[in-house]
Design a protein around this motif. Sequence first.
Motif, PDB file in Angstrom:
ATOM      1  N   ASP A  71       0.830  -1.218   0.000  1.00  0.00           N
ATOM      2  CA  ASP A  71       0.000   0.000   0.000  1.00  0.00           C
ATOM      3  C   ASP A  71       0.860   1.262   0.000  1.00  0.00           C
ATOM      4  OD1 ASP A  71      -2.558  -0.866  -0.294  1.00  0.00           O
ATOM      5  OD2 ASP A  71      -3.085  -0.839   1.831  1.00  0.00           O
ATOM      6  N   GLY A  77      -1.373  -0.458  -4.999  1.00  0.00           N
ATOM      7  CA  GLY A  77      -1.809  -0.762  -3.639  1.00  0.00           C
ATOM      8  C   GLY A  77      -2.247  -2.219  -3.519  1.00  0.00           C
ATOM      9  N   CYS A  78      -2.604  -2.567  -2.286  1.00  0.00           N
ATOM     10  CA  CYS A  78      -2.997  -3.941  -1.977  1.00  0.00           C
ATOM     11  C   CYS A  78      -4.209  -4.421  -2.792  1.00  0.00           C
ATOM     12  CB  CYS A  78      -3.383  -3.949  -0.517  1.00  0.00           C
ATOM     13  SG  CYS A  78      -2.610  -5.215   0.355  1.00  0.00           S
TER      14      CYS A  78
END
Length: 326
Positions: A71, A77-78
């Motif tokens: 992230d 990001g995740c």
Amino acid sequence: MWYNNADAAYHQSCTHLGFTHLMMEGIAVCTHRNLSPSHPLFKLLAPHFLFLLAINTRGLQKLINPGGWVDKTTTMGCNGMFEIVKRGVKAWRLDVHAVPAVEIARRGVLDKTVLPYYPYRDDAVAVYEAIEKYVKSMVEHFYDSPEKVEEDGELQSWAAELVKSKKRGGCGIRGVPGNGKFTDVEQIIVTMTAIISTCSLGHAAANFNQYDEYGFPPNYPGILCGQVPTQKVGFTEKNIFDQLPSRSVTLDTMVVTRLLSSRGTQALGDFEVQYLYDPVSVSAAKQLRQDLRSISEAIRKRNQSPHTKFPYPWLDPDGIPNSISI
Ligand SMILES: [Fe+2]
């Protein structure tokens, strides 16, 4: 930079995490569920699953957790990463993505006249063939008649679970030769070689050059700020600097990619745990080490040659671990 930023998202999600760490975790679990520790194929695969479940658990807790490293240091990001993994894994085929020559041919660059210097291709294909020879000598020894393949209940339940859908508790893998039922040794050889190759050379090629690539963000930025440019004119050095990550994000990227690029386990063929004791397996493993040694010497010679502008050390068998453990 933006092109490489997109490439980095694919690399980290598919090439590295999805197609090696996660795909092989499913196969490791399936192997433990179906093959007993005394089964010859269990003994053949076990060294290549060493520490895999441990590193994946650690990765999920420390790197791919909400607010964690992915992230902080990647544009996707995740959530973006999981979305890319989900799509990539759906398209993954064992007989394509885990067989370097087939995967490279699919991209049109297996032919040396098309791309003369492509060391990943040359080294991956050579190492794959050494693994294939090793697997073949053992599989042909243990399954010296078609009945032995047909009547091996553990082998057949393993094959069935590899392709069984995820909803029904299987791995849901496409492109497994025989599609859930092995009928000849060739299918077993391809499947075993593809798995061992992914756990060793596949992960090595995706993993160990991370610091070299990501450690200097302008080269291969995991994260960029602002918007993808739509025009080629009017950029100043300041505009480019503004798109680069902050000092602390850069440091975070450098620290973790440095850690991920480190090797703490033994080289392919030099097994941490010995499972193979019968004479055929012992001599097959010895032959594998010999073959890998010759490949290693040839790679070193090429990399040291004054004609080699860009050395490629990542698939020197000396630096390829047995398993995915980082
Ligand atoms: Fe890794």
